[in-house]
Design an enzyme around this catalytic site. Structure first.
Site, mmCIF file in Angstrom:
data_model
loop_
_atom_site.group_PDB
_atom_site.id
_atom_site.type_symbol
_atom_site.label_atom_id
_atom_site.label_comp_id
_atom_site.label_asym_id
_atom_site.label_seq_id
_atom_site.Cartn_x
_atom_site.Cartn_y
_atom_site.Cartn_z
ATOM 1 N N ARG A 72 40.794 47.135 29.560
ATOM 2 C CA ARG A 72 42.352 46.656 30.094
ATOM 3 C C ARG A 72 42.367 45.311 29.431
ATOM 4 O O ARG A 72 42.103 44.675 28.926
ATOM 5 C CB ARG A 72 42.418 45.516 31.187
ATOM 6 C CG ARG A 72 43.429 45.427 31.829
ATOM 7 C CD ARG A 72 43.972 44.855 33.687
ATOM 8 N NE ARG A 72 45.075 44.353 33.397
ATOM 9 C CZ ARG A 72 45.307 43.216 34.146
ATOM 10 N NH1 ARG A 72 43.989 41.958 34.485
ATOM 11 N NH2 ARG A 72 45.907 42.328 34.058
ATOM 12 N N HIS A 116 51.891 40.759 29.751
ATOM 13 C CA HIS A 116 51.121 39.149 30.235
ATOM 14 C C HIS A 116 51.315 38.449 29.855
ATOM 15 O O HIS A 116 50.803 38.075 28.841
ATOM 16 C CB HIS A 116 49.624 39.879 29.671
ATOM 17 C CG HIS A 116 48.163 39.030 30.896
ATOM 18 N ND1 HIS A 116 47.789 39.460 31.065
ATOM 19 C CD2 HIS A 116 47.995 37.822 30.747
ATOM 20 C CE1 HIS A 116 46.154 38.841 31.746
ATOM 21 N NE2 HIS A 116 46.750 37.491 31.513
ATOM 22 N N GLU A 162 49.802 39.423 36.805
ATOM 23 C CA GLU A 162 51.128 38.280 38.234
ATOM 24 C C GLU A 162 51.915 37.128 38.022
ATOM 25 O O GLU A 162 52.381 36.162 37.553
ATOM 26 C CB GLU A 162 49.350 36.946 37.464
ATOM 27 C CG GLU A 162 47.548 36.928 37.656
ATOM 28 C CD GLU A 162 46.496 36.237 37.354
ATOM 29 O OE1 GLU A 162 47.183 34.951 37.630
ATOM 30 O OE2 GLU A 162 46.163 36.656 38.326
ATOM 31 N N ASN A 289 43.376 40.388 40.961
ATOM 32 C CA ASN A 289 42.721 39.173 40.696
ATOM 33 C C ASN A 289 42.182 38.334 41.119
ATOM 34 O O ASN A 289 42.710 37.618 42.295
ATOM 35 C CB ASN A 289 43.630 38.737 39.373
ATOM 36 C CG ASN A 289 44.484 39.212 37.963
ATOM 37 O OD1 ASN A 289 44.228 40.700 37.926
ATOM 38 N ND2 ASN A 289 44.872 38.663 36.845
ATOM 39 N N TYR A 291 39.775 35.459 42.173
ATOM 40 C CA TYR A 291 39.060 34.541 41.864
ATOM 41 C C TYR A 291 38.014 33.235 41.991
ATOM 42 O O TYR A 291 36.877 33.398 42.045
ATOM 43 C CB TYR A 291 39.539 33.574 40.463
ATOM 44 C CG TYR A 291 39.619 33.934 39.163
ATOM 45 C CD1 TYR A 291 39.030 33.947 37.882
ATOM 46 C CD2 TYR A 291 41.206 34.697 38.983
ATOM 47 C CE1 TYR A 291 39.242 34.080 36.363
ATOM 48 C CE2 TYR A 291 41.370 35.178 37.410
ATOM 49 C CZ TYR A 291 40.632 35.237 36.255
ATOM 50 O OH TYR A 291 40.476 35.754 35.613
ATOM 51 N N GLU A 344 40.984 41.515 38.005
ATOM 52 C CA GLU A 344 40.183 40.427 37.129
ATOM 53 C C GLU A 344 38.991 39.520 37.695
ATOM 54 O O GLU A 344 39.651 39.460 38.907
ATOM 55 C CB GLU A 344 41.241 39.300 36.661
ATOM 56 C CG GLU A 344 41.942 39.799 35.051
ATOM 57 C CD GLU A 344 42.722 38.687 34.827
ATOM 58 O OE1 GLU A 344 42.809 37.152 34.843
ATOM 59 O OE2 GLU A 344 43.779 39.441 34.141
HETATM 60 C C1 BGP Z 1 44.490 34.257 35.603
HETATM 61 C C2 BGP Z 1 44.736 35.117 33.758
HETATM 62 C C3 BGP Z 1 44.251 35.215 32.883
HETATM 63 C C4 BGP Z 1 43.063 34.065 33.170
HETATM 64 C C5 BGP Z 1 42.744 33.734 33.904
HETATM 65 C C6 BGP Z 1 41.522 32.702 33.910
HETATM 66 O O1 BGP Z 1 44.803 33.942 36.264
HETATM 67 O O2 BGP Z 1 45.574 36.608 34.252
HETATM 68 O O3 BGP Z 1 45.268 35.405 31.671
HETATM 69 O O4 BGP Z 1 43.520 33.301 31.517
HETATM 70 O O5 BGP Z 1 43.949 34.191 34.846
HETATM 71 O O6 BGP Z 1 42.331 31.679 33.723
HETATM 72 P P1 BGP Z 1 41.647 29.681 33.029
HETATM 73 O O7 BGP Z 1 41.920 30.480 31.669
HETATM 74 O O8 BGP Z 1 43.107 29.355 32.930
HETATM 75 O O9 BGP Z 1 40.933 29.568 33.865
#
Ligand code: BGP
Length: 439
Positions: A72, A116, A162, A289, A291, A344
């Site tokens: 991607r 993006h 996002e 995405n 995290y 992500e």
């Molecule tokens: C997401 C974005 C990415 C990437 C990721 C990690 O929100 O889509 O582009 O940056 O976060 O974020 P960071 O680098 O701030 O830890």
């Protein structure tokens, strides 16, 4: 997982390409913002980044070696349309066509994000970018140029990455361009991303372009103690449903409209309702995405987000919570009934290169636990079509410069040759995909 499951990795143009002034490319808001002293961590910028622009062969060969099934990446709007509209830069188109060709030859499915975050500076200067409804026509035109140019190669399109995060960072928290702190601007700019996405999806279907189209949002599920359930509910409606509902149901949640109240002045949420409704039907998949999750408590303003006291954290303080991925997938599946692609998921840390090796055990643990959770969710009947770890190589972090690393491949940014080194996680991920191929 199914044989055709898309195991891959993700990136974005500004964070990897570099070559910011080469071959006819115009300036984006990130080129200007990051080259203005004081705006980014240690004044880092994407002028060179990973130099992916000049290293397609080398990096795609590494992806092939890792057995990736998909990759991607995003398109740079100003590489394709240097002024944001009209005049097409043939070199920009040729560049993305050769990337797609290389990926296809390597047996890797390109997953293309149209936007993006790197808006043409010209459109920002002319009418305030996402603050004006004028952006919709320009965005749809740009998207169509992309569809026309890459339709022979691309089976999966993601309209915007996002929109819930870049509008918050840019219009509410003043940490991304255009550095505003204004709730009304935040809600307005988000609404324009919704209309632009709906119009793009509609056009894609109208012209019968091949492949599938979705869009990607960040999802940070809320957890709380039972006494804070109403705070958690308010968080859910105003911070998650508010962003997902208009794209996948075609309307904003009514309760949240009341919550935002006067901040919605001048924003006509109903004007394009017909379009929003039909695009919500037409859109093929949800990109998500994930995290981390968040801990919700009640506060005077209704709710407050704090760090979960009982869960481990990364060295950057991000909560590690695989269960939150299950919560995310379940919630999206039950509410929107669409296939889901995890676009992500990854671990950001400070990796150390020793003797040409990087022992990134924390990343391996993070990925393993989240992938196991995804497989568990899949077994419950949730239709998950792909998983892209963030990221393939180390790259520029918008807010943390080159220090915070996410890649399976290490890049030594102190060495001007930008050498690539396979981390332990690279070999681990490769084995995982190979095992999947055998099943
Ligand atoms: C997401 C974005 C990415 C990437 C990721 C990690 O929100 O889509 O582009 O940056 O976060 O974020 P960071 O680098 O701030 O830890």
């Amino acid at each position: 997982m199914k044989q055709e499951f898309l195991w891959g990795a993700a990136s974005s143009a500004y964070q990897i390409e570099g070559a910011y002034l080469e071959d006819g490319k115009g300036l984006s808001i990130w080129d200007v913002f990051a080259n203005t002293p004081g705006n980014t961590k240690d004044n880092t910028n994407g002028n060179i980044a990973c130099d992916f622009y000049h290293r397609l062969e080398e990096d795609v060969a590494l992806m092939k070696e890792c057995h990736l099934k998909c990759y991607r990446f995003s398109l740079s709007w100003t590489r394709i349309l240097p002024n944001g509209r009209k005049e097409v830069n043939k070199q920009g188109i040729a560049y993305y066509q050769s990337l797609c060709k290389l990926l296809k030859e390597a047996g890797i499915e390109p997953i293309v994000t149209i936007y993006h975050w790197d808006l043409p500076q010209n459109l920002e200067d002319e009418y305030g970018g996402w603050l004006s409804e004028k952006i919709v026509d320009d965005f749809v035109h740009y998207a169509q140029v992309c569809f026309e140019a890459l339709q022979d190669y691309v089976n999966y399109w993601i309209v915007i990455n996002e929109p819930n995060i870049f509008t918050e960072h840019g219009y509410l928290r003043a940490v991304h361009p255009p550095k505003m702190k204004d709730m009304n601007a935040y809600l307005k700019s988000y609404h324009h991303t919704v209309i632009a996405t709906a119009a793009t999806v509609h056009l894609f279907k109208l012209y019968n372009y091949p492949g599938k189209i979705g869009t990607s949002l960040a999802y940070m599920p809320g957890k709380s103690m039972p006494q804070y359930d109403s705070a958690k509910n308010l968080y859910q409606i105003t911070q998650l449903d508010w962003f997902f509902d208009p794209l996948f149901l075609g309307e904003y949640p009514k309760e949240a409209m009341e919550y935002y109240g006067q901040h919605l002045k001048d924003i006509d949420l109903y004007k394009h309702q017909q379009l929003m409704k039909s695009a919500a039907q037409e859109i093929d998949f949800i990109g998500v995405n994930y995290y981390q999750s968040t801990w919700v408590i009640s506060a005077e303003s209704g709710f407050e987000l704090i760090s979960n006291p009982s869960l481990p954290k990364t060295s950057y303080g991000w909560t590690i919570d695989p269960d939150g991925l299950m919560q995310t997938l379940t919630a999206l599946h039950e509410k929107y009934h669409k296939p889901i692609m995890i676009t992500e998921n990854g671990y950001g840390g400070k990796d150390i290169l020793i003797n040409h090796m990087v022992h990134d055990d924390e990343r391996i643990d993070y990925l393993r636990e989240h992938i196991e959770m995804m497989e568990k969710a899949y077994k419950t009947g949730i239709d998950i079509i792909g998983y892209c770890c963030w990221s393939f190589t180390d790259l520029l972090s918008w807010l943390n410069g080159y220090e915070k690393r996410y890649g399976l491949v290490y890049i030594d940014f102190n060495d001007s040759a930008l050498p690539r080194v396979r981390k332990d996680s690279f070999f681990w991920y490769k084995q995982l995909i190979i095992q999947g191929e055998k099943q």
